[in-house]
Design an enzyme around this catalytic site. Sequence first.
Site, PDB file in Angstrom:
ATOM      1  N   PHE A 173       0.764  -1.146  -0.072  1.00 38.61           N
ATOM      2  CA  PHE A 173       0.027   0.050   0.057  1.00 38.61           C
ATOM      3  C   PHE A 173       0.870   1.282   0.067  1.00 38.61           C
ATOM      4  O   PHE A 173       0.457   2.400  -0.432  1.00 38.61           O
ATOM      5  CB  PHE A 173      -0.882   0.115   1.237  1.00 38.61           C
ATOM      6  CG  PHE A 173      -1.966  -0.931   1.097  1.00 38.61           C
ATOM      7  CD1 PHE A 173      -2.713  -1.211  -0.277  1.00 38.61           C
ATOM      8  CD2 PHE A 173      -2.283  -2.102   1.998  1.00 38.61           C
ATOM      9  CE1 PHE A 173      -3.749  -2.168  -0.283  1.00 38.61           C
ATOM     10  CE2 PHE A 173      -3.162  -3.020   1.686  1.00 38.61           C
ATOM     11  CZ  PHE A 173      -3.906  -3.039   0.628  1.00 38.61           C
ATOM     12  N   ASP A 174       2.280   1.001   0.465  1.00 36.39           N
ATOM     13  CA  ASP A 174       3.014   2.265   0.214  1.00 36.39           C
ATOM     14  C   ASP A 174       3.342   2.459  -1.145  1.00 36.39           C
ATOM     15  O   ASP A 174       3.208   3.554  -1.774  1.00 36.39           O
ATOM     16  CB  ASP A 174       4.256   1.906   0.991  1.00 36.39           C
ATOM     17  CG  ASP A 174       4.155   2.347   2.464  1.00 36.39           C
ATOM     18  OD1 ASP A 174       3.539   3.504   2.873  1.00 36.39           O
ATOM     19  OD2 ASP A 174       5.160   1.977   3.293  1.00 36.39           O
ATOM     20  N   VAL A 175       3.338   1.274  -1.786  1.00 32.93           N
ATOM     21  CA  VAL A 175       3.602   1.420  -3.523  1.00 32.93           C
ATOM     22  C   VAL A 175       2.564   1.811  -4.119  1.00 32.93           C
ATOM     23  O   VAL A 175       2.746   2.811  -4.839  1.00 32.93           O
ATOM     24  CB  VAL A 175       4.165   0.124  -4.020  1.00 32.93           C
ATOM     25  CG1 VAL A 175       4.231   0.139  -5.548  1.00 32.93           C
ATOM     26  CG2 VAL A 175       5.588  -0.548  -3.331  1.00 32.93           C
TER      27      VAL A 175
END
Length: 410
Positions: A173-175
């Site tokens: 979810f960072d990506v």
Amino acid sequence: MSPSPQHGTGPLDGVVVADFTRVLAGPYCTMLLADMGATVIKVEGPGGDDSRTWVPPSFHGESTYYLSVNRNKHSVVLDLTDPEDLATAHEIVAGADVFIENFKPGGLQRFGLDPDSVAERWPALIHASITGFGMDGGRSLPGYDLLVQGVSGFMSVTGSPDGPPQRAGVAMFDVITGLHAAVAVLGALHERATSGQGQHIHLDLLSCALSGLVNQTTGYAACGNVPTRLGNDHPSLYPYGPFPTADKDLIITVGNDAQFRRFVDVLGLPDLADDPRFATMEQRNEHRDTLRPVLVEALTREPSETWTDRLRAVGVPCAPILTIAEGVDYAASLGLDPVVPTGTGERVVPTIKNPAAFSRTPVRYDKAPPELGADREAVTSWLRRRRADRANDVARRATHEKNPSRKDPS
């Protein structure tokens, strides 16, 4: 390489980005922009980006986590609590087209870099803020990807039905947030070209996670469906996942009824395609527990490579389960060239290529991820040139106002 805009190096040639982000979501976004030719000045605190210390693994003593998302950038170390460094930070922001940060909500207010202050002082600037859980109710929550994997529901649908919830093998979810941020910045740049005005963009990891969960979250929003863990099975497609063969698992993805008919023909079970329990996708999903042992019994008669050849020959998608090393090598065998050397001279770092291929304005890999503070002198020189240019502009305007009939020498 000078931090002044480079010409002919990508579709974002001439765009300057003030990068006040660290760890993953923000740096991934700014690296994508840098790959496309933007000049990205990475402003780090005295301790540097946290990810510089995240080892193992390492490459020549440097964290590969840090190296994975920081190529093509210029690093300068600034202590925002120091008045002189803060003034330098303001100069960098003033010279940028885009200002990206992932401080906690309210954390930049005392430095005059909060959204309201930025909008008032630099109205043409695009300001992107990345937070974990928003700028209101979740402003005090730390924005770690694993927390978001938990509260978004992702872990509740990941893992075996009879096992515990599982995290993904990467901070996905960072990506995803970094990708959303890059798209939002490009949209704002396009709009500014018409309006001449900047704007504030805000993205939070939780909202990006809920968007990235696509069919799972929409199934709940639209009809109240609450999905559960299915292991490697798909909630809406069957057969769709890894199946055992005589030697190892093989992923088989049947996406429609025609593919299913070809699949069972190869297995020597053509009657399954006309069986009312399995003839349509909906029926196969309903009766998957009955269908699975029949498929497994047939598949375990031959090794995975044999089935791969036979299934691919009739257009049924399938693939082995590989390690990261095997996956990179497999991409290379297809001519995708996944590993690119980034940098020149003595500092060259192997990185994974940007997946976007432009026919006229290719992405670049000419600057390795910078060592901490390595570009301070170059950034300082760039700021001096900007000051000189502004002074010359002021002088020309003053001369023109005194002698309005005189031609501007520029």
